[in-house]
Design an enzyme around this catalytic site. Sequence first.
Site, PDB file in Angstrom:
ATOM      1  N   GLU A  60       6.376   1.554  -6.089  1.00 18.18           N
ATOM      2  CA  GLU A  60       7.379   1.609  -7.166  1.00 18.18           C
ATOM      3  C   GLU A  60       6.710   1.575  -8.539  1.00 18.18           C
ATOM      4  O   GLU A  60       7.089   2.336  -9.427  1.00 18.18           O
ATOM      5  CB  GLU A  60       8.375   0.461  -7.021  1.00 18.18           C
ATOM      6  CG  GLU A  60       9.336   0.673  -5.862  1.00 18.18           C
ATOM      7  CD  GLU A  60      10.506  -0.284  -5.887  1.00 18.18           C
ATOM      8  OE1 GLU A  60      10.666  -1.049  -6.863  1.00 18.18           O
ATOM      9  OE2 GLU A  60      11.277  -0.250  -4.917  1.00 18.18           O
ATOM     10  N   GLU A  88       6.127  -5.207   1.781  1.00 20.15           N
ATOM     11  CA  GLU A  88       6.755  -5.475   0.487  1.00 20.15           C
ATOM     12  C   GLU A  88       5.758  -5.245  -0.648  1.00 20.15           C
ATOM     13  O   GLU A  88       6.105  -4.691  -1.691  1.00 20.15           O
ATOM     14  CB  GLU A  88       7.296  -6.900   0.441  1.00 20.15           C
ATOM     15  CG  GLU A  88       8.116  -7.202  -0.798  1.00 20.15           C
ATOM     16  CD  GLU A  88       9.394  -6.396  -0.895  1.00 20.15           C
ATOM     17  OE1 GLU A  88       9.560  -5.690  -1.923  1.00 20.15           O
ATOM     18  OE2 GLU A  88      10.220  -6.456   0.029  1.00 20.15           O
TER      19      GLU A  88
END
Length: 103
Positions: free
Chosen positions: A55, A48
């Site tokens: 991102e 994550e």
Amino acid sequence: AVFFRETRHAKVHFLATALVMALGLYLKVSITERIALTICIALVFILEAINSALEYTVDLASKEYHVLAKKAKDVAAAAVLIASLFCVVVAVLIFGPKLLELI
């Protein structure tokens, strides 16, 4: 700190971690089972964090939509999903028999 503050999914993973650990204590899982659960939890948090970093990097590199940027984000998110599903399987294998004994 940014990871937990700004990443909604990290908060969900943290809640799931608390629930898994509490259930593990309640069901008195073995040290080996605890290690397996801890490895799974760490794997999901690590992926994550990598997904979030990717991102942020893609958003910084390109403000405009690009199909390759979308693909990169989708693949990173898929890695987190695959790891999460793997962890669910591990949790079912560990908790399933113990929960069935309670019935």
